[in-house]
Design an enzyme around this catalytic site. Structure first.
Site, PDB file in Angstrom:
ATOM      1  N   THR A 209       0.704  -1.142  -0.010  1.00  8.60           N
ATOM      2  CA  THR A 209       0.000   0.129  -0.071  1.00  8.60           C
ATOM      3  C   THR A 209       0.776   1.174   0.061  1.00  8.60           C
ATOM      4  O   THR A 209       1.983   0.980   0.422  1.00  8.60           O
ATOM      5  CB  THR A 209      -0.948   0.079   1.573  1.00  8.60           C
ATOM      6  OG1 THR A 209      -1.571  -1.044   1.519  1.00  8.60           O
ATOM      7  CG2 THR A 209      -1.537   1.251   1.447  1.00  8.60           C
ATOM      8  N   ARG A 237     -13.478  -8.195  -1.086  1.00 14.34           N
ATOM      9  CA  ARG A 237     -12.884  -7.699   0.419  1.00 14.34           C
ATOM     10  C   ARG A 237     -12.513  -6.385   0.415  1.00 14.34           C
ATOM     11  O   ARG A 237     -11.705  -5.909  -0.391  1.00 14.34           O
ATOM     12  CB  ARG A 237     -11.638  -8.789   0.576  1.00 14.34           C
ATOM     13  CG  ARG A 237     -10.879  -8.596   1.805  1.00 14.34           C
ATOM     14  CD  ARG A 237      -9.658  -7.988   1.443  1.00 14.34           C
ATOM     15  NE  ARG A 237      -8.737  -7.879   2.588  1.00 14.34           N
ATOM     16  CZ  ARG A 237      -7.395  -7.022   2.782  1.00 14.34           C
ATOM     17  NH1 ARG A 237      -7.526  -6.189   1.989  1.00 14.34           N
ATOM     18  NH2 ARG A 237      -6.867  -7.061   3.808  1.00 14.34           N
ATOM     19  N   GLY A 239      -9.988  -4.126   2.931  1.00 18.01           N
ATOM     20  CA  GLY A 239      -9.058  -4.038   4.042  1.00 18.01           C
ATOM     21  C   GLY A 239      -9.434  -2.708   4.583  1.00 18.01           C
ATOM     22  O   GLY A 239     -10.474  -2.215   4.905  1.00 18.01           O
ATOM     23  N   ASP A 240      -8.220  -2.327   5.632  1.00 25.24           N
ATOM     24  CA  ASP A 240      -8.130  -0.993   6.099  1.00 25.24           C
ATOM     25  C   ASP A 240      -8.162   0.194   5.560  1.00 25.24           C
ATOM     26  O   ASP A 240      -8.620   1.161   5.680  1.00 25.24           O
ATOM     27  CB  ASP A 240      -7.072  -1.257   7.339  1.00 25.24           C
ATOM     28  CG  ASP A 240      -5.746  -1.313   6.689  1.00 25.24           C
ATOM     29  OD1 ASP A 240      -5.605  -1.890   5.618  1.00 25.24           O
ATOM     30  OD2 ASP A 240      -4.607  -0.967   7.638  1.00 25.24           O
ATOM     31  N   THR A 260       0.194   0.377   6.688  1.00 29.13           N
ATOM     32  CA  THR A 260       0.337  -0.718   5.689  1.00 29.13           C
ATOM     33  C   THR A 260       0.515  -1.847   6.359  1.00 29.13           C
ATOM     34  O   THR A 260       1.011  -1.926   7.498  1.00 29.13           O
ATOM     35  CB  THR A 260       1.529  -0.501   4.635  1.00 29.13           C
ATOM     36  OG1 THR A 260       2.747  -0.562   5.477  1.00 29.13           O
ATOM     37  CG2 THR A 260       1.442   0.867   4.003  1.00 29.13           C
ATOM     38  N   GLY A 261      -0.085  -3.092   5.664  1.00 30.43           N
ATOM     39  CA  GLY A 261       0.316  -4.251   6.466  1.00 30.43           C
ATOM     40  C   GLY A 261      -0.924  -5.125   6.623  1.00 30.43           C
ATOM     41  O   GLY A 261      -2.348  -4.535   5.613  1.00 30.43           O
ATOM     42  N   GLY A 263      -4.490  -5.653   6.867  1.00 31.29           N
ATOM     43  CA  GLY A 263      -5.694  -4.865   7.124  1.00 31.29           C
ATOM     44  C   GLY A 263      -6.712  -5.389   8.010  1.00 31.29           C
ATOM     45  O   GLY A 263      -6.967  -4.431   8.886  1.00 31.29           O
TER      46      GLY A 263
END
Ligand code: ASP
Length: 363
Positions: A209, A237, A239-240, A260-261, A263
């Site tokens: 991200t 889906r 994510g965050d 990032t990472g 989510g």
């Protein structure tokens, strides 16, 4: 290697000062921070995300517009397979993108989720902010909205690289789709690790991200997060990244945080909001960020998400700054010298080491 390159660039960088007419608050140190891809990708041009954003900001461009101009470089760069055009697709081979923007002084925000066919979802998120009464538009209707706002819609945002990686993933994982959820999770993880080991995908792009936050000489804070999300995700889906408070949160009087990472871990604890609230209580960006990492660690109890040491088997990173221009990059883990985040201030662009909560790596 990164250290040498950074030292060279920093030495060569010309000091950038605020444009005439920009009121400088001496207590504020203007700065832009982002995930490390903001220092790496140039899309064939001469400047990275953080350089572009900082320079535009110091010339007096609105902080959010400057940050978006920066992340557009990464969104458009086919070599970054975690963001925008050429991002790794979902399990059906379709690139679905998420993005959010927040404007501190204007107290406005916008986001899009699972949008297809537009290379720069950050600009669509800004259009949601500027042209609607809403904060989030998703799926097919996000594309319809973008079309209506004049964005070019493309049939497919895959590049040969992202398509080849997806085909290989499909070949390796398809028979595994019908296992029970725990076995499937473990099997997919093994597939992912084998694809990293065999060079099909960069380990930083399983999750990947760009989050980019900035504060100018007036103390105006903004932020943007944009992503192709988790590689091979179940279609639809989110994510965050497009969720305010998770992948991005900005309070104009306090500061900004983005992530990032993994989510799902961040969504569960709404960490960007948590980081900003900790800064509101006077915590330094680094301490506030590490508090969020601790919260994630505490909330990670499922065995499938733990390594042999009983710690999370994934990583999450936060990029944080406050309205004075103090900043930090933190993460659950920073296992190598390459665990860095991007910074640009009057000293020029560079990578700095991420501060980890935990020792070692995800394994
Ligand atoms: N955090 C984002 C997500 O989970 C993207 C990422 O960093 O991979 O979708």
């Amino acid at each position: 290697m990164a250290t040498t390159a950074v030292a060279g660039l920093a030495a060569a960088a010309q000091p950038l000062t605020a444009a005439p007419g920009v009121r400088v608050q001496s207590s504020v140190r203007p700065v832009v921070v982002s995930s490390s891809n903001g220092y790496r990708f140039k899309n064939g041009g001469t400047r990275t995300c953080v350089e572009t954003a900082f320079e535009q900001m110091m010339r007096g461009t609105d902080v959010l517009d400057a940050l978006i101009a920066g992340v557009n470089i990464v969104e458009l760069d086919p070599l970054d397979t975690s963001v925008g055009y050429g991002g790794l697709p979902n399990a059906d081979g379709v690139v679905q993108l998420d993005a959010s923007v927040m404007h501190g002084p204007r107290k406005r925000a916008g986001a899009v989720g699972a949008i297809e066919g537009v290379r720069t979802p950050s600009l669509v998120a800004k259009a949601v902010m500027d042209s609607t009464d809403h904060h989030l538009i998703v799926g097919k209707d996000a594309q319809t909205f973008a079309r209506g706002m004049g964005f070019t819609i493309e049939a497919d945002l895959n590049t040969e690289t992202s398509r080849k990686a997806w085909l290989e993933w499909k070949r390796r994982s398809d028979p595994l789709h019908y296992l029970d959820p725990n076995r499937r999770e473990a099997a997919l993880r093994d597939v992912m690790l084998s694809m990293v080991a065999d060079g099909f995908i960069n380990e930083n792009h399983i999750y990947g991200t760009i989050n980019c936050n900035g504060v100018n000489a007036r103390g105006e804070v903004c932020g943007v997060t944009t992503t192709s999300g988790l590689a091979w995700k179940i279609p639809g889906r989110l994510g965050d990244s497009p969720i305010l408070g998770a992948g991005l949160y900005v309070d104009g009087e306090v500061g900004a945080a983005g992530s990032t990472g993994r989510g799902e871990a961040n969504l569960f604890s709404l960490c960007s909001m948590l980081v900003v609230e900790e800064m509101r209580r006077g915590r330094h960006p680094k301490d506030a960020g590490l508090d969020a990492c601790r919260r994630i660690q505490r909330n990670t109890i499922e065995k499938r998400l733990l390594n042999d040491r009983g710690l999370p088997n994934f990583n999450v990173n936060f990029y944080v700054l406050n309205a004075k221009g103090e900043y930090a990059g933190v993460a659950l883990y920073a296992p190598t010298a390459g665990s860095t985040f991007a910074v640009c201030d009057e000293k020029g662009p560079r990578l700095e080491r991420v501060e980890p909560l935990l020792e070692g790596s995800t394994t």
